[in-house]
Design an enzyme around this catalytic site. Structure first.
Site, PDB file in Angstrom:
ATOM      1  N   ASN A   8      42.374  -1.765  96.768  1.00 43.15           N
ATOM      2  CA  ASN A   8      41.242  -2.355  95.859  1.00 43.15           C
ATOM      3  C   ASN A   8      40.133  -2.794  96.698  1.00 43.15           C
ATOM      4  OD1 ASN A   8      39.606  -4.235  94.324  1.00 43.15           O
ATOM      5  ND2 ASN A   8      41.203  -4.290  92.699  1.00 43.15           N
ATOM      6  N   TYR A  23      38.673  -8.058  85.788  1.00 45.96           N
ATOM      7  CA  TYR A  23      38.164  -8.506  84.431  1.00 45.96           C
ATOM      8  C   TYR A  23      36.861  -9.562  84.656  1.00 45.96           C
ATOM      9  CZ  TYR A  23      42.836  -7.136  82.921  1.00 45.96           C
ATOM     10  OH  TYR A  23      43.849  -6.276  82.611  1.00 45.96           O
ATOM     11  N   ASP A  24      36.238  -9.444  85.889  1.00 44.67           N
ATOM     12  CA  ASP A  24      35.163 -10.287  85.771  1.00 44.67           C
ATOM     13  C   ASP A  24      34.275 -10.447  84.961  1.00 44.67           C
ATOM     14  OD1 ASP A  24      36.185 -11.483  88.242  1.00 44.67           O
ATOM     15  OD2 ASP A  24      34.785 -10.058  89.773  1.00 44.67           O
ATOM     16  N   ASP A  38      48.045 -10.473  95.430  1.00 41.88           N
ATOM     17  CA  ASP A  38      48.538 -10.108  94.224  1.00 41.88           C
ATOM     18  C   ASP A  38      47.742 -11.244  92.965  1.00 41.88           C
ATOM     19  OD1 ASP A  38      49.805  -8.165  92.538  1.00 41.88           O
ATOM     20  OD2 ASP A  38      50.778  -9.922  91.459  1.00 41.88           O
ATOM     21  N   HIS A  84      39.676 -17.573  92.236  1.00 45.45           N
ATOM     22  CA  HIS A  84      40.959 -18.027  92.482  1.00 45.45           C
ATOM     23  C   HIS A  84      41.372 -17.405  93.964  1.00 45.45           C
ATOM     24  CE1 HIS A  84      39.837 -14.065  90.867  1.00 45.45           C
ATOM     25  NE2 HIS A  84      40.939 -13.552  91.059  1.00 45.45           N
ATOM     26  N   ARG A  85      40.663 -16.361  94.666  1.00 50.01           N
ATOM     27  CA  ARG A  85      41.010 -15.902  95.625  1.00 50.01           C
ATOM     28  C   ARG A  85      40.370 -16.935  96.860  1.00 50.01           C
ATOM     29  NH1 ARG A  85      39.370 -11.304  94.433  1.00 50.01           N
ATOM     30  NH2 ARG A  85      41.585 -10.799  93.626  1.00 50.01           N
ATOM     31  N   PHE A 105      34.357  -7.191  89.637  1.00 49.07           N
ATOM     32  CA  PHE A 105      35.472  -6.219  89.505  1.00 49.07           C
ATOM     33  C   PHE A 105      36.625  -6.528  88.483  1.00 49.07           C
ATOM     34  CE2 PHE A 105      36.909  -8.235  93.311  1.00 49.07           C
ATOM     35  CZ  PHE A 105      38.291  -8.269  93.009  1.00 49.07           C
ATOM     36  N   LYS A 153      30.057 -16.322  93.278  1.00 47.87           N
ATOM     37  CA  LYS A 153      31.433 -16.292  92.727  1.00 47.87           C
ATOM     38  C   LYS A 153      32.638 -16.383  93.692  1.00 47.87           C
ATOM     39  CE  LYS A 153      34.744 -13.044  91.524  1.00 47.87           C
ATOM     40  NZ  LYS A 153      35.689 -11.644  91.710  1.00 47.87           N
TER      41      LYS A 153
END
Length: 198
Positions: A13, A160-161, A71, A186-187, A158, A181
């Site tokens: 991705n 569901y952003d 993931d 979360h990342r 990208f 962002k």
């Protein structure tokens, strides 16, 4: 543990690749799985952590490099935490997220015709794993809470952003500049926990 110099980022991705590269310490040379022309393994784990470990081990064995794999996905409370680990699969075979986003709204309509008048709680979750062959070196999880927007907004990001509004903000991840962002998502939250292994 000796310092990591070379690290494979286990994702096909492009959005994730860009974000992980931006978070990595500068002294690490990162490789992408696309340069090895590797397809992703079958993700048959039951959790984000299991799936990130499946990817990290698989790509590490294929390339003989230490691998960091992610993931991640979106959980929507009213949909019993769906799409969850199936977030990419909601977009069909090619992970088409405009399809996936339409499906989210369809499912919300099915669940509650009045959902637009309520705050629909959701969160992005990211599990990051580092593996060397079959050996797990680290596995951590980060998350960011928020709500679902009434319609997709913004062209940034990208996945569901465009439909996720992080808590305390007025705009979706899709409307935020990249640098803003990736400092709150979360990342990034997962990365803070995995940094000590790098």
């Amino acid at each position: 543990m000796k310092k990591i110099i070379n690290l494979l980022i286990g994702t096909n991705n492009k959005g994730k690749l860009r974000e992980i590269r931006a978070l990595l310490p500068k002294n690490i040379k990162s490789f992408s799985v696309s340069s090895f022309k590797l397809k992703s393994p079958i993700e048959n784990g039951k959790t984000f952590e299991e799936n990130s470990l499946i990817k990290a081990k698989y790509f590490s064995k294929k390339t003989k490099l230490l691998c960091l794999a992610d993931d991640s996905g979106l959980e929507i409370d009213i949909l019993n935490k769906a799409p969850g680990i199936y977030s990419a699969r909601w977009g069909g075979k090619n992970s088409d997220f405009s399809k996936a986003i339409k499906k989210v709204y369809r499912e919300l309509d099915k669940k509650d015709k009045n959902w637009k008048n309520k705050k629909i709680k959701a969160r992005f979750i990211c599990a990051l794993s580092i593996c060397f062959f079959d050996k797990k070196i680290a596995c951590v999880k980060g998350k960011v809470e928020g709500t679902i927007s009434l319609k997709p907004l913004g062209k940034n990001g990208f996945g569901y952003d465009p439909i996720f509004i992080p808590r305390g903000k007025k705009v979706t991840f899709g409307e935020m500049p990249f640098l803003k962002k990736f400092k709150i998502d979360h990342r990034y939250q997962a990365f803070k926990k995995i940094r000590k292994f790098l």
